[in-house]
Design an enzyme around this catalytic site. Sequence first.
Site, mmCIF file in Angstrom:
data_model
loop_
_atom_site.group_PDB
_atom_site.id
_atom_site.type_symbol
_atom_site.label_atom_id
_atom_site.label_comp_id
_atom_site.label_asym_id
_atom_site.label_seq_id
_atom_site.Cartn_x
_atom_site.Cartn_y
_atom_site.Cartn_z
ATOM 1 N N ALA A 160 0.807 -1.218 0.000
ATOM 2 C CA ALA A 160 0.000 0.000 0.000
ATOM 3 C C ALA A 160 0.845 1.275 0.000
ATOM 4 C CB ALA A 160 -0.904 0.001 1.229
ATOM 5 N N ASN A 187 2.061 -3.765 7.860
ATOM 6 C CA ASN A 187 2.548 -4.043 6.509
ATOM 7 C C ASN A 187 3.270 -2.833 5.921
ATOM 8 O OD1 ASN A 187 1.654 -6.767 6.117
ATOM 9 N ND2 ASN A 187 -0.433 -5.973 6.156
ATOM 10 N N HIS A 204 -1.091 7.653 3.625
ATOM 11 C CA HIS A 204 0.252 7.268 4.066
ATOM 12 C C HIS A 204 1.242 8.355 3.645
ATOM 13 C CE1 HIS A 204 -1.302 3.221 4.726
ATOM 14 N NE2 HIS A 204 -1.752 3.218 3.477
HETATM 15 N N1 LIG Z 1 1.662 -4.915 2.139
HETATM 16 C C1 LIG Z 1 0.541 -4.219 2.281
HETATM 17 O O1 LIG Z 1 0.529 -3.003 2.187
HETATM 18 C C2 LIG Z 1 -0.750 -4.951 2.567
HETATM 19 C C3 LIG Z 1 -1.952 -4.248 2.473
HETATM 20 C C4 LIG Z 1 -3.129 -4.932 2.736
HETATM 21 C C5 LIG Z 1 -3.117 -6.270 3.102
HETATM 22 N N2 LIG Z 1 -1.922 -6.913 3.191
HETATM 23 C C6 LIG Z 1 -1.862 -8.333 3.587
HETATM 24 O O2 LIG Z 1 -2.554 -9.089 2.650
HETATM 25 C C7 LIG Z 1 -3.287 -10.101 3.315
HETATM 26 C C8 LIG Z 1 -4.451 -10.552 2.443
HETATM 27 O O3 LIG Z 1 -5.332 -9.459 2.213
HETATM 28 P P1 LIG Z 1 -6.832 -9.722 1.724
HETATM 29 O O4 LIG Z 1 -7.470 -8.398 1.545
HETATM 30 O O5 LIG Z 1 -6.832 -10.700 0.601
HETATM 31 O O6 LIG Z 1 -7.422 -10.435 3.029
HETATM 32 P P2 LIG Z 1 -8.700 -11.425 3.117
HETATM 33 O O7 LIG Z 1 -9.048 -11.488 4.561
HETATM 34 O O8 LIG Z 1 -9.741 -11.007 2.144
HETATM 35 O O9 LIG Z 1 -8.120 -12.828 2.641
HETATM 36 C C9 LIG Z 1 -7.165 -13.582 3.334
HETATM 37 C C10 LIG Z 1 -7.472 -15.066 3.023
HETATM 38 O O10 LIG Z 1 -6.373 -15.852 3.438
HETATM 39 C C11 LIG Z 1 -6.884 -17.020 4.087
HETATM 40 N N3 LIG Z 1 -5.845 -17.551 4.976
HETATM 41 C C12 LIG Z 1 -5.469 -17.108 6.183
HETATM 42 N N4 LIG Z 1 -4.448 -17.862 6.647
HETATM 43 C C13 LIG Z 1 -4.193 -18.795 5.709
HETATM 44 C C14 LIG Z 1 -3.255 -19.865 5.615
HETATM 45 N N5 LIG Z 1 -2.382 -20.110 6.591
HETATM 46 N N6 LIG Z 1 -3.255 -20.613 4.486
HETATM 47 C C15 LIG Z 1 -4.122 -20.377 3.483
HETATM 48 N N7 LIG Z 1 -5.046 -19.383 3.529
HETATM 49 C C16 LIG Z 1 -5.076 -18.614 4.632
HETATM 50 C C17 LIG Z 1 -8.144 -16.537 4.809
HETATM 51 O O11 LIG Z 1 -9.005 -17.604 5.094
HETATM 52 C C18 LIG Z 1 -8.722 -15.585 3.747
HETATM 53 O O12 LIG Z 1 -9.521 -16.284 2.821
HETATM 54 C C19 LIG Z 1 -3.684 -9.433 4.637
HETATM 55 O O13 LIG Z 1 -3.900 -10.393 5.649
HETATM 56 C C20 LIG Z 1 -2.504 -8.550 4.948
HETATM 57 O O14 LIG Z 1 -1.568 -9.242 5.784
HETATM 58 C C21 LIG Z 1 -0.754 -6.296 2.914
#
Ligand SMILES: NC(=O)c1ccc[n+]([C@@H]2O[C@H](COP(=O)([O-])OP(=O)(O)OC[C@H]3O[C@@H](n4cnc5c(N)ncnc54)[C@H](O)[C@@H]3O)[C@@H](O)[C@H]2O)c1
Length: 286
Positions: A144, A210, A240
């Site tokens: 992000a 993150n 941000h």
């Molecule tokens: N780098 C960044 O700036 C940034 C920004 C936003 C989100 N993120 C990360 O991205 C991740 C995903 O975002 P999203 O919007 O898709 O979230 P989301 O909640 O829509 O989807 C996450 C999915 O992963 C599944 N999951 C959780 N643990 C798991 C595992 N061990 N094995 C397999 N599946 C698993 C969950 O059941 C869910 O379906 C967030 O959890 C966050 O850590 C990073």
Amino acid sequence: MTISAHGRLPRGTAKESAVGRERIAIIGMGAMGRRVATALQALGTTPFELCCLVRADAPDTDQLKRTFGIEIFHDVDALVGWHPTLAVECAGHAAVEETVVPLLGHGIDAIVVSVGALSSPFLREMIDDAMKVGGSHLTLVSGAIGGIDALHAARMGGLDSVRYTGRKPPKAWIGSPAETQFDLVAMDKPTVIFDGTASESARLYPRNANVTAAVALAGVGFERTIVTMMADPGVDRNVHEVEAVGAFGHLTIRLENNPLPDNPRTSWLAAMSIEDAVFRRLEHSI
Ligand SMILES: NC(=O)c1ccc[n+]([C@@H]2O[C@H](COP(=O)([O-])OP(=O)(O)OC[C@H]3O[C@@H](n4cnc5c(N)ncnc54)[C@H](O)[C@@H]3O)[C@@H](O)[C@H]2O)c1
């Protein structure tokens, strides 16, 4: 451990770069994982195979199968047997340790979006060790935030200070420690809810980690990166800001991110950054 201009961690040991047909495993099929799968399948002619790893208790496995028509795994060992060349983590902080580390140890490269997990020095060590054992390669995406490449380059000349300021509408902080310290519902002016190091902020505000981790890893590390977080009734998006000063000069960057339509807590740009990283990889492998 560092990230380079394109968010790449150094290789563990020498290994031939992936060439030919990529076998891509998406870890986690939530908002971001589905988006990446859709974008990849829209490429059509590019030679790659796709599968995914979802939790054993994931409720929508049949629907996933119907929508994407790909093989679905529920455990890491079975996934390793599919012989992926690349794992794309879209699952959350815990999945980095549970899934990405063992895959790296099996020599499978990984792209990680849950960069905040790397605020744990213990996990960074585990990743380093796994990359050495597997001769694998980890790419951290900028997610992000932006300007990571400039920050990383600027540290070559020495950085004096790096400050990150995050602003969200007051209601976005519900469920964080700020909820017990401030009246978020009645708040009518911008209010600092946290001021400290990136290391402390990752511990207290893991949902924000993150972005702060990406800034810390690219710049001056978790202890020297100063983080301010604000509840601001004047904003309706996540804002941000990064400010850095060093021998290179002065950097300021400000992003006002729209949410991902399928998950209002995730910035759309974060999903785009992972799509971009996977596409870059495919461009280099064909
Ligand atoms: N780098 C960044 O700036 C940034 C920004 C936003 C989100 N993120 C990360 O991205 C991740 C995903 O975002 P999203 O919007 O898709 O979230 P989301 O909640 O829509 O989807 C996450 C999915 O992963 C599944 N999951 C959780 N643990 C798991 C595992 N061990 N094995 C397999 N599946 C698993 C969950 O059941 C869910 O379906 C967030 O959890 C966050 O850590 C990073």
